[in-house]
Design a protein around this motif. Sequence first.
Motif, PDB file in Angstrom:
ATOM      1  N   THR A   1     -20.726 146.659  74.245  1.00  0.00           N
ATOM      2  CA  THR A   1     -21.076 148.010  74.659  1.00  0.00           C
ATOM      3  C   THR A   1     -20.231 148.974  73.849  1.00  0.00           C
ATOM      4  OG1 THR A   1     -21.173 147.052  76.838  1.00  0.00           O
ATOM      5  CG2 THR A   1     -21.481 149.412  76.691  1.00  0.00           C
ATOM      6  N   THR A   2     -20.850 150.028  73.376  1.00  0.00           N
ATOM      7  CA  THR A   2     -20.069 151.013  72.650  1.00  0.00           C
ATOM      8  C   THR A   2     -19.646 152.107  73.625  1.00  0.00           C
ATOM      9  OG1 THR A   2     -22.193 151.905  72.008  1.00  0.00           O
ATOM     10  CG2 THR A   2     -20.968 150.722  70.315  1.00  0.00           C
ATOM     11  N   TYR A   3     -18.372 152.383  73.625  1.00  0.00           N
ATOM     12  CA  TYR A   3     -17.853 153.405  74.520  1.00  0.00           C
ATOM     13  C   TYR A   3     -17.631 154.701  73.750  1.00  0.00           C
ATOM     14  CZ  TYR A   3     -16.875 149.568  77.656  1.00  0.00           C
ATOM     15  OH  TYR A   3     -16.984 148.478  78.477  1.00  0.00           O
ATOM     16  N   PRO A   4     -17.878 155.815  74.402  1.00  0.00           N
ATOM     17  CA  PRO A   4     -17.512 157.073  73.761  1.00  0.00           C
ATOM     18  C   PRO A   4     -15.991 157.148  73.653  1.00  0.00           C
ATOM     19  CG  PRO A   4     -18.305 157.455  75.997  1.00  0.00           C
ATOM     20  CD  PRO A   4     -18.461 155.996  75.727  1.00  0.00           C
ATOM     21  N   SER A   5     -15.492 157.701  72.560  1.00  0.00           N
ATOM     22  CA  SER A   5     -14.046 157.672  72.355  1.00  0.00           C
ATOM     23  C   SER A   5     -13.364 158.640  73.331  1.00  0.00           C
ATOM     24  CB  SER A   5     -13.703 158.049  70.923  1.00  0.00           C
ATOM     25  OG  SER A   5     -14.349 159.256  70.591  1.00  0.00           O
ATOM     26  N   PRO A   6     -12.252 158.254  73.900  1.00  0.00           N
ATOM     27  CA  PRO A   6     -11.546 159.140  74.828  1.00  0.00           C
ATOM     28  C   PRO A   6     -10.928 160.318  74.093  1.00  0.00           C
ATOM     29  CG  PRO A   6     -10.244 157.186  74.383  1.00  0.00           C
ATOM     30  CD  PRO A   6     -11.557 156.995  73.685  1.00  0.00           C
TER      31      PRO A   6
ATOM     32  N   GLU B   1     -13.336 160.763  82.380  1.00  0.00           N
ATOM     33  CA  GLU B   1     -13.970 161.638  81.381  1.00  0.00           C
ATOM     34  C   GLU B   1     -15.143 160.906  80.737  1.00  0.00           C
ATOM     35  OE1 GLU B   1     -11.114 162.959  78.553  1.00  0.00           O
ATOM     36  OE2 GLU B   1     -10.090 164.255  79.999  1.00  0.00           O
ATOM     37  N   HIS B   2     -16.172 161.634  80.414  1.00  0.00           N
ATOM     38  CA  HIS B   2     -17.365 161.083  79.743  1.00  0.00           C
ATOM     39  C   HIS B   2     -17.999 159.963  80.548  1.00  0.00           C
ATOM     40  CE1 HIS B   2     -15.862 163.321  76.361  1.00  0.00           C
ATOM     41  NE2 HIS B   2     -14.761 162.607  76.336  1.00  0.00           N
TER      42      HIS B   2
ATOM     43  N   LEU C   1     -16.864 150.322  85.801  1.00  0.00           N
ATOM     44  CA  LEU C   1     -17.319 150.983  84.574  1.00  0.00           C
ATOM     45  C   LEU C   1     -17.232 150.018  83.403  1.00  0.00           C
ATOM     46  CD1 LEU C   1     -15.597 154.438  85.078  1.00  0.00           C
ATOM     47  CD2 LEU C   1     -18.021 153.916  85.267  1.00  0.00           C
ATOM     48  N   LEU C   2     -17.214 148.717  83.739  1.00  0.00           N
ATOM     49  CA  LEU C   2     -17.175 147.677  82.715  1.00  0.00           C
ATOM     50  C   LEU C   2     -18.373 146.777  82.925  1.00  0.00           C
ATOM     51  CD1 LEU C   2     -13.432 146.667  83.030  1.00  0.00           C
ATOM     52  CD2 LEU C   2     -14.496 147.538  80.956  1.00  0.00           C
ATOM     53  N   PRO C   3     -18.841 146.110  81.861  1.00  0.00           N
ATOM     54  CA  PRO C   3     -19.927 145.148  82.083  1.00  0.00           C
ATOM     55  C   PRO C   3     -19.467 144.002  82.980  1.00  0.00           C
ATOM     56  CG  PRO C   3     -19.104 145.062  79.817  1.00  0.00           C
ATOM     57  CD  PRO C   3     -18.482 146.244  80.459  1.00  0.00           C
TER      58      PRO C   3
ATOM     59  N   GLU D   1      -3.433 157.382  73.992  1.00  0.00           N
ATOM     60  CA  GLU D   1      -2.033 157.502  74.414  1.00  0.00           C
ATOM     61  C   GLU D   1      -1.225 156.293  73.992  1.00  0.00           C
ATOM     62  OE1 GLU D   1      -1.183 158.916  78.487  1.00  0.00           O
ATOM     63  OE2 GLU D   1      -3.285 159.529  78.450  1.00  0.00           O
TER      64      GLU D   1
ATOM     65  N   MET E   1     -21.723 140.252  75.530  1.00  0.00           N
ATOM     66  CA  MET E   1     -22.337 141.578  75.708  1.00  0.00           C
ATOM     67  C   MET E   1     -21.426 142.630  75.065  1.00  0.00           C
ATOM     68  SD  MET E   1     -23.376 143.441  79.222  1.00  0.00           S
ATOM     69  CE  MET E   1     -23.964 141.962  80.033  1.00  0.00           C
TER      70      MET E   1
ATOM     71  N   GLU F   1     -10.108 149.540  72.783  1.00  0.00           N
ATOM     72  CA  GLU F   1      -9.494 150.743  72.210  1.00  0.00           C
ATOM     73  C   GLU F   1      -9.773 151.985  73.053  1.00  0.00           C
ATOM     74  OE1 GLU F   1      -8.006 150.937  68.573  1.00  0.00           O
ATOM     75  OE2 GLU F   1      -7.471 149.118  69.687  1.00  0.00           O
ATOM     76  N   HIS F   2     -10.903 151.952  73.783  1.00  0.00           N
ATOM     77  CA  HIS F   2     -11.379 153.183  74.419  1.00  0.00           C
ATOM     78  C   HIS F   2     -11.012 153.206  75.891  1.00  0.00           C
ATOM     79  CE1 HIS F   2     -13.509 153.746  70.715  1.00  0.00           C
ATOM     80  NE2 HIS F   2     -14.042 152.538  70.865  1.00  0.00           N
ATOM     81  N   VAL F   3      -9.737 153.418  76.188  1.00  0.00           N
ATOM     82  CA  VAL F   3      -9.294 153.458  77.577  1.00  0.00           C
ATOM     83  C   VAL F   3      -9.738 154.788  78.178  1.00  0.00           C
ATOM     84  CG1 VAL F   3      -7.323 153.362  79.115  1.00  0.00           C
ATOM     85  CG2 VAL F   3      -7.326 152.008  77.028  1.00  0.00           C
TER      86      VAL F   3
ATOM     87  N   ASN G   1     -10.750 144.178  78.487  1.00  0.00           N
ATOM     88  CA  ASN G   1     -11.453 145.233  79.212  1.00  0.00           C
ATOM     89  C   ASN G   1     -11.957 146.384  78.349  1.00  0.00           C
ATOM     90  OD1 ASN G   1     -10.952 143.668  81.339  1.00  0.00           O
ATOM     91  ND2 ASN G   1      -9.530 144.993  82.385  1.00  0.00           N
ATOM     92  N   PHE G   2     -11.262 147.497  78.311  1.00  0.00           N
ATOM     93  CA  PHE G   2     -11.787 148.673  77.632  1.00  0.00           C
ATOM     94  C   PHE G   2     -11.479 148.668  76.139  1.00  0.00           C
ATOM     95  CE2 PHE G   2     -11.522 150.123  82.019  1.00  0.00           C
ATOM     96  CZ  PHE G   2     -12.775 150.685  82.190  1.00  0.00           C
TER      97      PHE G   2
ATOM     98  N   VAL H   1     -10.045 158.075  80.608  1.00  0.00           N
ATOM     99  CA  VAL H   1      -9.034 158.931  81.231  1.00  0.00           C
ATOM    100  C   VAL H   1      -9.519 159.314  82.628  1.00  0.00           C
ATOM    101  CG1 VAL H   1      -7.728 161.065  81.034  1.00  0.00           C
ATOM    102  CG2 VAL H   1      -8.377 159.801  78.983  1.00  0.00           C
TER     103      VAL H   1
ATOM    104  N   GLU I   1     -21.894 159.330  79.870  1.00  0.00           N
ATOM    105  CA  GLU I   1     -22.201 158.612  78.628  1.00  0.00           C
ATOM    106  C   GLU I   1     -21.856 157.131  78.764  1.00  0.00           C
ATOM    107  OE1 GLU I   1     -20.618 161.634  78.834  1.00  0.00           O
ATOM    108  OE2 GLU I   1     -20.239 162.381  76.798  1.00  0.00           O
ATOM    109  N   LEU I   2     -20.706 156.875  79.413  1.00  0.00           N
ATOM    110  CA  LEU I   2     -20.242 155.497  79.572  1.00  0.00           C
ATOM    111  C   LEU I   2     -21.259 154.668  80.339  1.00  0.00           C
ATOM    112  CD1 LEU I   2     -16.466 155.325  80.470  1.00  0.00           C
ATOM    113  CD2 LEU I   2     -17.838 153.357  79.871  1.00  0.00           C
TER     114      LEU I   2
ATOM    115  N   ALA J   1     -24.453 154.011  78.425  1.00  0.00           N
ATOM    116  CA  ALA J   1     -24.283 152.939  77.439  1.00  0.00           C
ATOM    117  C   ALA J   1     -24.362 151.585  78.137  1.00  0.00           C
ATOM    118  CB  ALA J   1     -22.930 153.092  76.742  1.00  0.00           C
ATOM    119  N   LEU J   2     -23.735 151.467  79.333  1.00  0.00           N
ATOM    120  CA  LEU J   2     -23.759 150.204  80.066  1.00  0.00           C
ATOM    121  C   LEU J   2     -25.181 149.849  80.479  1.00  0.00           C
ATOM    122  CD1 LEU J   2     -20.596 150.703  82.268  1.00  0.00           C
ATOM    123  CD2 LEU J   2     -20.989 148.767  80.763  1.00  0.00           C
TER     124      LEU J   2
END
Lengths: 338, 199
Positions: free
Chosen positions: B3-8, A319-320, A287-289, B12, B1, A299-301, A296-297, A303, A323-324, A327-328
């Motif tokens: 990519t914008t990720y949707p916020s979780p 989750e989501h 789920l990463l480029p 945590e 590259m 701020e947006h780790v 890696n992710f 779940v 959308e993820l 976007a990729l």
Amino acid sequence: MLLFDLLAGTTFYDPVGGGDPVLYQHFFWFYSHPAVYVIILPVFGIFSELFPVYARKPLFGYVYVSLASFIIVGLGLIVWVHHFFTSGVPQWMRNLFMVNTMLISVPTGVKVFAWLGTLWRGKIRLTTPMLFCLGGLFNFVFAGITGVMLATVPVDIHVSNTYFVVGHFHYVIYGAAVMGIFAAIYHWFPKFIGRMPYEGLGKLHFLLTFVGANLNFLPMHPLGLMGMPRRVSSYDPEFAFWNVLASLGAFLLGVSIIPFLLNMISAWVRGPKATHNPWNAIGLEWLLPSPPAEDNFGEHVPVVISRPYGYGLGKPLVEHQAELEQALRAAELQEVSR
Amino acid sequence: MTTTYPSPSAPEEHGGEHEKNNLTGFIIFLCSESVIFLAFFSGYALLKTSALDWLPAGVEGLEWHMPLINSVVLVSSSGTIYLAERAKTRGSLWGFRGFWLLTMALGSYFLYGQAVEWSGLEFGFTSGTFGGTFYLLTGFHGLHVATGVGLMTLMLIKSFIPGNYNGGEQGVQATSLFWHFVDVIWIILFLLIYVWQRS
């Protein structure tokens, strides 16, 4: 302690001073037997990770496969004497360690059957990583059979220090471990580098490796049964036939590295661009480029909401996820159009 | 590259988890240490049970009164280090330092007692497997005691850095674990070497 014996004049291993040379063997193999498991256990992990991807099915018996790993680690600590059944070891110890060694085949058998169960009625894709996995599994089963033979004290006393032993551990190390590592390299190369390795070269590499390894290591077994000792540079004329075959296999194995290196270098330089998930695999790294950005992710780790290896179940891993992935894909399309 | 990720849904905090993992690493280190000691102990037992003449000529056996006092000292230091840790969790930094210093003193006394014992022995490292294993086991354990005292010195110095123990206390926890470990090893060693004299 060996150092003290050699430099300080102690007699831990010297029978003249009341020491015991077999104690050295105990210490050596007490460490070194678990150490060889360090080589094969990660490869078990590679098999468990890759078979579900290329058979499109969840890992069969996930809990038992992971439990088997722990049992192998535990049993691996109490089998070391099987390396020197012939050096003045008391009979009770031989019996105990023979049984312990044979017990190892139970958890490894669980793993093998779980992998077969994963393949059973799956949608198998014979890509290069899958071919290496299947070849590695085949060789591992063969090595397991000779392993049980070697664990049996009477057989071991007969073939101890012969090419039978050499054949056995080459099947494990090259046949299973190295082939598993090749599978992993082909599988994760797109993720590491961002470019796809070539399938044709990869399959050629597999063919040469598989044929070469079997041609090289299989003749060692009849040689060992005939009594050819290991660690001797020359051999008697009666052993010539099988030795020539083994040498041919060794040359094939050497040649097999050429397509591999060619593949790696040319794919790295000018291979087709890899998408974020070229194998259609389930896992966070997919789920990463390709290649992933630093951190890696960021701020947006994501779940994780479902269990691993959910192939064919149609459930999102995180989750989501939709959308993820969108976007990729959008980012990849942008890259192509540029 | 990029990519914008949707916020979780729920960001945590992972800080606490990592601290626990550090201590897990130390526990794994102690496990591997105990395997080394296990190898030494079993080697000792094997050499001793298979020996024809275990004691070298002129040696009657080991004197065990002084080592017993040493053992009591080391075992009680496990108690004082526990008291030091308890004082710290109750917020009394001076209580911690006091008991910590007492533990260090007990540890140092143990090393002193060991040195006195060694200097009074009439056999050496090369006096057969008896001398070899004796000095190897007690020496290797002594090295661990010395390391423990060194770690405690380090932790004591760190306790004077303002605000150093607000949260990150793994150093103290790890040192204390190490000390208890060294203590348990000594008890086994004492039983094997001093109590088990007749083979």
